[in-house]
Scaffold this active site. Structure first.
Site, PDB file in Angstrom:
ATOM      1  N   ALA A 103       0.508  -4.764  10.121  1.00 28.94           N
ATOM      2  CA  ALA A 103       0.753  -4.487  11.583  1.00 28.94           C
ATOM      3  C   ALA A 103       1.000  -2.351  10.975  1.00 28.94           C
ATOM      4  CB  ALA A 103       1.697  -4.676  11.528  1.00 28.94           C
ATOM      5  N   THR A 139       0.777  -1.714   0.157  1.00 27.60           N
ATOM      6  CA  THR A 139       0.278   0.538  -0.069  1.00 27.60           C
ATOM      7  C   THR A 139       0.691   1.317  -0.359  1.00 27.60           C
ATOM      8  OG1 THR A 139      -2.183  -0.605   0.883  1.00 27.60           O
ATOM      9  CG2 THR A 139      -1.315   1.347   1.305  1.00 27.60           C
TER      10      THR A 139
END
Lengths: 236, 280, 205
Positions: A117, A69
């Protein structure tokens, strides 16, 4: 005494999950003496689990989450710019090029997602704080700040953003900087790509500035502005 | 360590000769005559099988050998040296070629490999040159001389460059015949002879050889030439012939496999030789 | 994800057409997620035979050089260009020589045999097992995707122009679903007496 206790007490977890009757029911519906186990339709279940779960980085996380991302948000005099890519990957497989990584919480609050995370960002305007930007992640970090990039492509976005950022940017320039930073990240980071999702958060709420394919933007940037000169466009 | 003290036995004489090689050639020139003739569609190798005693069992003796399915050879000179070379030629055709390219070496490549073995014996320590000359006959796949001309006439106005059989490269298919000497030098021939009566046999071949010879005619000429030089009786037992001809599919040992091709090199049986001799 | 075959990324595909063959590769060189170069072709010419190499980039460079050396020596020794079939066997034996410490490459060969005039393609695993194919060969990190696009687009007896379109679409659409391949492509269309090389501008993300 022991027999009395045994008579009136129950094992601590007796009622957790299925009751004894339910369990018996389950067992009895199975064909008796069958030696067959239902197996997942995969050649090597153990290897599959290793590949698709992420017990190493997070023992509680049953399924591996796509990390790839690039998201960014920054504060400037005209409000907050929020921009993301739209790629979702599972390993090297590009699972989607059209993921919406900006969450429209209400008409003046936005959140961004970066899987696993990695952190999320919250951008909004409040009467108390004015334009406010927070970085939050899964281990409890909560940071207020002017400028954040998050995800596997964050370094590439920071590179462009830090070089060109100024608090006094005009709206158009700020939007272009957000777009250009994501573009840089999608170019260099294999796990970022697809479309550029661009938002402008203002005092009276956010405005969406498109969900646009990187491909035409890239070639326009290269050919019109002479950037990305590393990319070959002709045979030698 | 041993090789540190093993000096070459082949050293230059003050006049610039390697006399050991000349002695090896002398051994060849005392050997039984062998000859080879190249035809358009094949090659014949022929030699005399001489027995020193009537008690020798002739079929157990063999001078013409198959190296690869399409290549064979014959020798003049020392039999034991020849057998070593045949072993080495067969081995190198696999280790140095078939195990790498999964196909047998073209004739010239095999000849070069054998010639290298023979040359090394003239420059290495502790060894003597091989006392043999070889005639190596083989057939190479590729574009054959006749079909090249066909292709050239057919192509007409097409400007494409067609490989020709005259380039000397391996695109050149068809038969080829080489002589290899103890020095390691090798020569391509249309027809030649080695051994005791090589000179007279070559004179004879010069008279009888014609361009465009067919394999059957070549076998005939080979026997006529041998007849001039042979000392004893000429029959299927005393003459040995190897031919390179059309694929001998009957020697495959199986049939019905598409694309399978039998060996082109084969030895003629005593009966086949007798048949040729009666028509002489 | 630390398999040597998917550190650098890359994709290659070869296809058979009517009296022609095609071979194509992407141009990316990466280090895991980081794209390092957009100009790393994976197809190497050996005379008129073409070899595609995907896998570990250092081995791609080493194997292509090693085979260039071997093919050059072959040409000098035999005074002829190597045929695609012979090159295939040479590649196979060269890879098997390293059976217990292999090069991490997946080679692909495409060419036309100059004696028979017949198109030829084949692929290999990293230890030299040859995969002879009548239709197409795929390799690299996008090989799963390439199998899909090739199965969907390829048909027999394509003319050179149609083969170009087919292989280009097969490659571009496959690498667009692979994070480690793409960033442009090279396509070679090989005919009996003509080779056409083209650059494809792929997505740059």
């Amino acid at each position: 005494m022991d027999t009395l206790v045994a008579q009136y007490s129950r094992p601590l977890f007796e009622n957790e999950g299925s009751s004894q009757e339910e369990q018996l029911e389950l067992i009895q519906t199975l064909p008796p003496l069958s030696l067959k186990f239902a197996l997942p339709p995969i050649a090597q279940p153990s290897a599959f689990l290793r590949a698709t779960t992420d017990d190493h980085s997070n023992p509680d996380c049953p399924i591996k989450i796509a990390h790839g991302t690039t998201t960014l948000a920054f504060r400037f005099k005209g409000g907050i710019i929020v921009a993301t890519d739209s790629r979702a990957t599972a390993g090297n497989w590009i699972a989607s090029q059209t993921v919406k990584k900006v969450i429209e919480i209400n008409n003046c609050l936005l959140g961004t997602m970066a899987g696993g995370a990695a952190g999320t960002m919250c951008a909004g305007v409040t009467p108390q704080e004015g334009p406010a930007l927070y970085y939050i992640d899964s281990d409890g970090t909560r940071l207020a700040g002017n400028l954040f990039c998050v995800g596997s492509g964050q370094t590439f976005a920071y590179g462009v953003l830090d070089a060109e950022y100024s608090y006094d940017l005009e709206d158009e320039a700020a939007l272009e900087l957000g777009r250009r930073s994501i573009l840089a990240a999608t170019h260099r980071d294999a796990y970022s790509g697809g479309f550029i999702n661009l938002y402008h958060v203002k005092e009276d709420g956010w405005v969406k500035h498109g969900f646009s394919d990187t491909n035409p933007i890239f070639w326009k940037t290269k050919l019109d502005k002479g950037e990305f000169s590393n990319v070959t466009s002709e045979l030698d | 360590m041993a090789d540190r003290y093993s000096f070459s036995l082949t050293t230059f004489s003050p006049s610039g000769k390697l006399v050991q090689i000349e002695y090896a050639l002398n051994a060849v020139n005392q050997g039984v005559t062998s000859l080879g003739i190249k035809a358009t569609n094949g090659i014949v190798l022929a030699t005399e099988k001489k027995s020193s005693s009537p008690l020798i069992d002739p079929p157990s003796l063999s001078k013409v050998s198959l190296v690869t399915p399409n290549i064979g050879m014959v020798y003049s000179g020392m039999g034991p040296d020849y057998r070593v070379l045949v072993d080495k030629a067969r081995k190198i055709s696999h280790t140095g070629y078939k195990r790498i390219y999964n196909e047998y070496p073209p004739t010239r490549i095999l000849v070069q490999d054998v010639a290298r073995v023979m040359q090394e014996a003239t420059q290495s320590g502790g060894v003597r040159p091989y006392g043999v000359s070889l005639l190596v006959a083989g057939w190479d796949d590729g574009i054959e001389p006749e079909s090249t001309e066909d292709a050239a006439t057919m192509s007409g106005d097409s400007e494409t460059k067609k490989p020709t059989g005259k380039t000397g490269g391996i695109l050149k298919g068809g038969p080829s015949l080489y002589q290899v000497d103890p020095s390691g030098s090798y020569f391509p021939w249309k027809a030649t002879a080695i051994g005791k009566s090589a000179t007279s046999a070559k004179t004879f071949l010069e008279k009888r050889y014609t361009e465009g010879l067919e394999l059957e005619d070549a076998v005939h000429i080979a026997l006529l030439t041998l007849k001039e030089t042979i000392e004893g009786e000429m029959n299927g037992e005393t003459v040995e012939i190897g031919i390179v001809g059309p694929p001998a599919n009957h020697l495959l040992g199986y049939e019905g496999v598409e694309g399978a091709q039998g060996p082109r090199f084969r030895k003629l049986s005593p009966q086949e030789i007798e048949d040729y001799l009666t028509n002489l | 994800m630390s398999s040597p075959f998917s550190i650098n990324g890359g994709a290659c595909v070869a296809m058979v057409g009517k009296d022609c063959v095609a071979i194509a590769c992407d141009l990316r060189l990466g280090l895991q997620s980081l794209t390092v170069s957009n100009n790393f072709p994976k197809i190497f010419p050996y005379g008129d035979v073409y070899l595609g190499l995907t896998g570990l980039a250092t081995d791609v460079a080493t194997v292509s050089d090693l085979l260039r050396y071997k093919v050059n020596l072959y040409r000098l020794r035999e005074e002829r260009a190597i045929s695609p079939q012979t090159l295939a066997n040479l590649v196979s034996s060269s890879l098997y020589e390293r059976r217990f410490g292999p090069f991490f490459v997946s080679p692909v060969i495409a060419g036309i045999n100059h004696t028979t005039g017949k198109p030829f393609i084949c692929g290999f695993d990293s230890i030299g097992c040859i995969d002879f194919a009548k239709d197409f060969i795929v390799s690299g990190t996008a090989s799963d995707q390439l199998f899909g696009t090739c199965e969907g687009l390829w048909e027999p007896d394509l003319a050179p122009e149609d083969l170009f379109e087919t292989i280009s679409q097969a490659l571009l659409n496959a690498v667009d679903r692979d994070a480690l391949s793409g960033w442009g492509a090279h396509v070679y269309i090989i005919e009996k007496d003509k080779v056409t090389k083209r650059l494809l501008k792929g997505r740059q993300d």
